[in-house]
Design a protein around this motif. Structure first.
Motif, PDB file in Angstrom:
ATOM      1  N   TYR A   1       0.763  -1.257  -0.115  1.00 21.32           N
ATOM      2  CA  TYR A   1      -0.234  -0.258  -0.057  1.00 21.32           C
ATOM      3  C   TYR A   1       0.732   1.229  -0.156  1.00 21.32           C
ATOM      4  N   PHE A   2       1.937   1.087   0.741  1.00 18.57           N
ATOM      5  CA  PHE A   2       2.942   2.377   0.793  1.00 18.57           C
ATOM      6  C   PHE A   2       3.557   2.505  -0.472  1.00 18.57           C
ATOM      7  N   LEU A   3       3.932   1.456  -1.477  1.00 21.02           N
ATOM      8  CA  LEU A   3       4.357   1.663  -2.816  1.00 21.02           C
ATOM      9  C   LEU A   3       3.186   2.333  -3.871  1.00 21.02           C
ATOM     10  N   LEU A   4       2.182   1.751  -3.412  1.00 23.72           N
ATOM     11  CA  LEU A   4       0.910   2.362  -4.455  1.00 23.72           C
ATOM     12  C   LEU A   4       0.774   3.851  -4.202  1.00 23.72           C
ATOM     13  N   LEU A   5       0.746   4.283  -2.887  1.00 20.09           N
ATOM     14  CA  LEU A   5       0.491   5.631  -2.499  1.00 20.09           C
ATOM     15  C   LEU A   5       1.700   6.642  -2.935  1.00 20.09           C
ATOM     16  N   ILE A   6       2.970   6.143  -2.788  1.00 22.46           N
ATOM     17  CA  ILE A   6       4.065   7.072  -3.134  1.00 22.46           C
ATOM     18  C   ILE A   6       3.959   7.005  -4.702  1.00 22.46           C
ATOM     19  N   SER A   7       3.626   6.117  -5.309  1.00 22.91           N
ATOM     20  CA  SER A   7       3.300   6.249  -6.950  1.00 22.91           C
ATOM     21  C   SER A   7       2.248   7.144  -7.292  1.00 22.91           C
ATOM     22  N   ALA A   8       1.381   7.247  -6.500  1.00 23.01           N
ATOM     23  CA  ALA A   8       0.020   8.151  -6.813  1.00 23.01           C
ATOM     24  C   ALA A   8       0.540   9.730  -6.333  1.00 23.01           C
ATOM     25  N   ARG A   9       1.436   9.721  -5.447  1.00 21.26           N
ATOM     26  CA  ARG A   9       2.122  10.983  -4.879  1.00 21.26           C
ATOM     27  C   ARG A   9       3.017  11.221  -6.184  1.00 21.26           C
ATOM     28  N   GLY A  10       3.894  10.571  -6.582  1.00 18.51           N
ATOM     29  CA  GLY A  10       4.891  11.096  -7.587  1.00 18.51           C
ATOM     30  C   GLY A  10       4.064  11.455  -8.805  1.00 18.51           C
TER      31      GLY A  10
END
Length: 249
Positions: free
Chosen positions: A47-56
């Motif tokens: 979930y963290f990787l999904l969110l930082i991808s969305a953030r980027g």
């Protein structure tokens, strides 16, 4: 936010501060606490990787995804795009699908919120089946994403095909060892790129690194993506709170 999420004191104020005159839609940060089980560790990192991808993507001014666990938008924007009328038959859709509808028809200015008080804590899934069911519901969005964001749909499809190729190469290498070398080289490249994403996201958001956990996530995630992608074709059979997912509308 969702009823099973936990918010911090000052959450509303932290989100509201980002509504300047030009901002219409806010993507908030949410996270799953890492527990003592492999399931919780995987869910938290994934979930963290999904969110930082969305953030980027949002910081590059091309937002692709958000989460209903933590988001905000103007009522005027909601009315401008006709509310949820275009996605009324979807179990999911009130986050990423709706945000992309706003991008397409509302010409929306979307920002990602980093402030610590604005973050929410999401629910830990108790079993692998419940986690897979959650992601299959999410994949229902992906199957109709082409209607609102063709580029994002191609990206999702490409990501699935990439992981399917890894599984296929592994199966072929059992009979033809030459392909095992090819598989290892591709996995090394993938590992480096995804670790850079994880490392940079952790650094920017001041989150601790879990290198062993990342390695476990890396290898579990490949078959997980394949199972989820293939299962998305049967997502309409999944029920959620008494409702059936409908992809035909």
């Amino acid at each position: 936010t969702d009823v099973d999420c936990r918010v911090q004191s000052g959450w509303i104020a932290a989100m509201a501060r980002y509504f300047c005159s030009a901002t219409d839609y806010i993507i908030g940060h949410s996270k799953v606490k890492s527990g003592n089980t492999l399931l919780n560790l995987f869910q938290s990192l994934d979930y963290f990787l999904l969110l930082i991808s969305a953030r980027g993507a949002a910081n590059l001014r091309y937002p692709l995804a958000c989460t209903g666990q933590n988001q905000a938008y103007r009522k005027s924007l909601y009315k401008k795009v006709g509310g949820f009328s275009k996605i009324i038959n979807q179990i999911q859709g009130d986050d990423t699908l709706f945000m992309n509808l706003c991008r397409q028809w509302g010409k929306t200015v979307i920002v990602f919120v980093d402030d610590l008080p604005s973050q929410v804590i999401a629910r830990q899934e108790k079993t692998w089946i419940s986690l897979l069911n959650q992601r299959l519901r999410w994949s229902g969005d992906a199957n109709i994403m082409w209607r609102v964001n063709v580029g994002f749909y191609v990206l999702i499809l490409g990501y699935f095909l990439l992981h399917l190729s890894f599984v296929s190469l592994f199966c072929i290498s059992i009979l033809h060892p030459f392909y095992f070398t090819v598989l290892v080289k591709l996995l090394i490249i993938k590992f480096i790129l995804e670790f850079i994403l994880y490392f940079s996201g952790s650094l920017q958001l001041n989150q601790p690194l879990h290198f062993i956990g990342f390695i476990l996530w890396f290898f579990i995630n490949i078959p997980f993506i394949v199972v989820m992608g293939l299962g998305s074709f049967f997502a309409k059979k999944i029920s959620w709170k008494g409702r059936k997912l409908r992809l035909s509308s």
